[in-house]
Write a protein that holds these residues in place. Structure first.
Motif, PDB file in Angstrom:
ATOM      1  N   VAL A   1      19.480 -46.025 -21.184  1.00  0.00           N
ATOM      2  CA  VAL A   1      18.966 -45.213 -20.644  1.00  0.00           C
ATOM      3  C   VAL A   1      18.707 -44.058 -20.882  1.00  0.00           C
ATOM      4  N   TRP A   2      18.170 -42.771 -20.983  1.00  0.00           N
ATOM      5  CA  TRP A   2      17.716 -41.924 -20.837  1.00  0.00           C
ATOM      6  C   TRP A   2      18.321 -40.258 -20.381  1.00  0.00           C
ATOM      7  N   PHE A   3      18.812 -39.658 -20.238  1.00  0.00           N
ATOM      8  CA  PHE A   3      19.641 -38.746 -19.084  1.00  0.00           C
ATOM      9  C   PHE A   3      18.917 -37.582 -18.592  1.00  0.00           C
TER      10      PHE A   3
ATOM     11  N   ALA B   1      21.192 -34.095 -15.425  1.00  0.00           N
ATOM     12  CA  ALA B   1      22.417 -34.897 -15.813  1.00  0.00           C
ATOM     13  C   ALA B   1      23.644 -33.518 -15.841  1.00  0.00           C
TER      14      ALA B   1
ATOM     15  N   SER C   1      20.275 -40.207 -25.207  1.00  0.00           N
ATOM     16  CA  SER C   1      20.764 -41.609 -24.807  1.00  0.00           C
ATOM     17  C   SER C   1      21.333 -42.308 -24.601  1.00  0.00           C
TER      18      SER C   1
ATOM     19  N   VAL D   1      28.409 -45.119 -18.165  1.00  0.00           N
ATOM     20  CA  VAL D   1      26.788 -45.805 -19.210  1.00  0.00           C
ATOM     21  C   VAL D   1      28.515 -44.691 -20.547  1.00  0.00           C
TER      22      VAL D   1
ATOM     23  N   CYS E   1      27.661 -41.636 -13.511  1.00  0.00           N
ATOM     24  CA  CYS E   1      26.110 -41.000 -13.202  1.00  0.00           C
ATOM     25  C   CYS E   1      25.147 -41.633 -11.996  1.00  0.00           C
TER      26      CYS E   1
ATOM     27  N   LEU F   1      19.718 -40.272 -14.883  1.00  0.00           N
ATOM     28  CA  LEU F   1      19.258 -41.559 -15.600  1.00  0.00           C
ATOM     29  C   LEU F   1      17.921 -41.829 -15.876  1.00  0.00           C
TER      30      LEU F   1
END
Length: 252
Positions: free
Chosen positions: A33-35, A39, A47, A64, A75, A80
């Motif tokens: 996943v990516w922030f 975040a 990532s 994560v 999170c 995400l």
């Protein structure tokens, strides 16, 4: 105008995304996943690998590990996304943020010290002029000390996602067959799901616990051992009976 990929990266995980990530993680697959910009304490666009998805439906329940870090963070779905951000999107925001920081306070050169001038005394009558005919001395201007420039407040410390609060609860559970599992909660948040452990490890740990707790665990281990011994004896009887039947069916 931003593209659809950028819009998806801003949106965060939907309920369907969370369900899919939970299923893939439970099956042992690696999920990346990516922030998002929402975040806290981590750069947007970075990532991370999903470690676990809790059972809670709100708050920070997705565990994560950011790329290049050994720390595990918790999170919320809004922080995400499964959509890879466009290249350079994380770097392009840094100059803008830096420029914003420099424009918060005016430069020091723009602040001029205030000079206070002392009021001149009232003019004296002409008859009060000294007989020497010399002009009265001019009043001197005294500058007051420049007020101290207020120091810029220190930036707020970013909230670290791996800071945990609440009571720590470690639970040991066993089945009648002697299978043991351990689970860890911080407050109401499950940080370690039910994980199988060996009965021998439970026996070692019980020796370091209070006698009352150790006695309960020892009794449970002994009862599980007794049941397994009975099962082994029963299986041996069945095996011996099957062996005798096989010998009787033998052909000379």
């Amino acid at each position: 105008m931003a593209g659809q990929g950028s819009t998806a990266a801003q949106r965060g995980l939907t309920e369907q995304d969370v369900a899919a990530v939970r299923e893939e993680t439970s099956s042992g697959r690696t999920v990346t996943v990516w922030f998002t910009p929402a975040a806290v304490g981590v750069p947007a666009g970075g990532s991370a690998k999903v470690l676990a998805v809790g059972d809670l439906a709100e708050g920070d329940f997705i565990q994560v590990r950011p790329a290049g870090s050994r720390d595990a963070l918790f999170c919320s779905p809004g922080e995400l996304t499964r959509s890879r951000p466009a290249r350079g999107s994380a770097k392009s925001r840094q100059p803008a943020e830096t420029a914003t920081d420099h424009t918060e306070a005016p430069p020091a050169a723009a602040v001029r010290p205030v000079r206070a001038r002392r009021a001149a005394p009232p003019a004296e009558p002409a008859s009060a002029t000294p007989a020497t005919g010399r002009p009265a001395p001019e009043e001197k201007v005294v500058a007051s000390p420049a007020p101290a420039q207020p120091s810029k407040p220190a930036p707020a410390r970013p909230r670290r996602r791996n800071e945990r609060s609440g009571a720590l609860t470690v639970s040991l559970t066993s089945t009648g067959e002697g299978d043991w599992k351990v689970e860890v909660l911080v407050g109401t948040r499950r940080v370690v799901p039910a994980t199988p452990i060996q009965a021998a490890d439970v026996a070692v740990v019980s020796r370091a616990l209070p006698p009352a707790v150790a006695e309960v665990i020892t009794t449970a281990l002994a009862e599980a051992r007794r049941r397994q011994e009975e099962r082994v004896a029963h299986l041996r009887e069945e095996l011996d009976a099957a062996q005798r039947t096989l010998e009787q069916l033998g052909v000379d």
